[in-house]
Design an enzyme around this catalytic site. Sequence first.
Site, PDB file in Angstrom:
ATOM      1  N   CYS A   1       0.853  -1.196   0.070  1.00 15.22           N
ATOM      2  CA  CYS A   1       0.196   0.029  -0.028  1.00 15.22           C
ATOM      3  C   CYS A   1       0.710   1.266   0.114  1.00 15.22           C
ATOM      4  CB  CYS A   1      -0.906  -0.019   1.328  1.00 15.22           C
ATOM      5  SG  CYS A   1      -2.448   0.997   1.277  1.00 15.22           S
TER       6      CYS A   1
ATOM      7  N   HIS B   1      -3.364  -5.313  -0.134  1.00 12.28           N
ATOM      8  CA  HIS B   1      -2.789  -5.664   1.251  1.00 12.28           C
ATOM      9  C   HIS B   1      -2.884  -7.122   1.092  1.00 12.28           C
ATOM     10  CE1 HIS B   1      -2.922  -1.951   3.925  1.00 12.28           C
ATOM     11  NE2 HIS B   1      -3.712  -1.617   2.691  1.00 12.28           N
TER      12      HIS B   1
ATOM     13  N   GLU C   1      -1.176  -9.303   2.694  1.00 16.98           N
ATOM     14  CA  GLU C   1      -1.180  -9.775   4.139  1.00 16.98           C
ATOM     15  C   GLU C   1      -2.468 -10.495   4.587  1.00 16.98           C
ATOM     16  OE1 GLU C   1      -1.785  -5.581   5.413  1.00 16.98           O
ATOM     17  OE2 GLU C   1      -0.887  -6.733   3.811  1.00 16.98           O
TER      18      GLU C   1
END
Length: 354
Positions: A197, A322, A324
């Site tokens: 990001c 994102h 993750e």
Amino acid sequence: VTSQEYKTKPAQNAMADLRGFGIMPDVVAVRTEGSIAPPHGVADKIAIASGVRPEGIIMMPNVDTVYKVPLMVARELGPVLASFTGNDTAPDMTRWQQLVRHDSQTYRQRLTIGLVAKYIDNADTYLSITEALKAAAWAHRSEVTIQWINAETVTDAALSAVDAVVVPGGFGKRGVEGKIAAASYCLQHNVPYLGICLGMQVAVIAAARRGGLAQAGSAECGAAPDDAVIYLMPGQQGKQSTGGTMRLGNYPAVLQAGSRTAKTYGETEVVERHRHRYEVNQAHLAAINAGGIVVSGASPDGRLVEFVEAPTCDYFVATQAHPEFASRPFRAHPLFAGLVQAALKRQKRTKGEA
């Protein structure tokens, strides 16, 4: 425990309050300090006072890893679930048992990854990222140590002491220049880098500055319109307070065939979750490319930059998304796994040169 005696009165009072609201639970999970479960008499005492069957009182003492919790619940709750559902098939907890072994095992391969962030006093802020790094390290039979690097005071010495760098997402001006410096250092010294990001945005800014746009910056941080390589797209200005400029949820991306990003994913069409407002200004692609970074993935219509990479680096990948959030303990996300793999290769190469 107070004076070596387990106190059940708080639990009894809580259950009485629930009954007063008309709530009759089938199961009560009782948290206890220490790693040893209380004697069965404690559960029986709570059961009598609450009206819950004794087998529905689950004792949950502290454990040394969160991955043991599902094992504990399966062991304690199994008979109750079997009775409730009529299905006495035991769940397959093999993967969770394997995770516990991963988390407790000492690996011969160890690496240190620098996390350049501004909220370094609260690791939970970046928990999804640190857990994704752990899962990626396990996938390569290695152990990762997170080196917290303050984005406001980052130095070349701190960056040179780690095997790879992650710059996570975030909002606001504070710490941005330090993150840009970290991206620039990794770009110049071929240090494995994963930008997430804001981590992609600072990488683009670093490249644009290296490519001749000396005052390159982000509109979020006050960059002049002619220098804003990160900006609000036309039609979005003035809508920030309404949330209308936020890009949230899953978005598809098309990756450049043959790029490092595509090779890491193993495919050219991916979907990742987003949570951001500002975008890469493609009017400045010439400066960005001259600084060593190219676009490796974009939205299907080509309007939005989703991934960038540095072709001259072994692993310098960044995404507006994102990833993750898509990582799982059982299944490391490709971008994190790729970072760990590159870090291990660099570590071995560096030791060989020494």
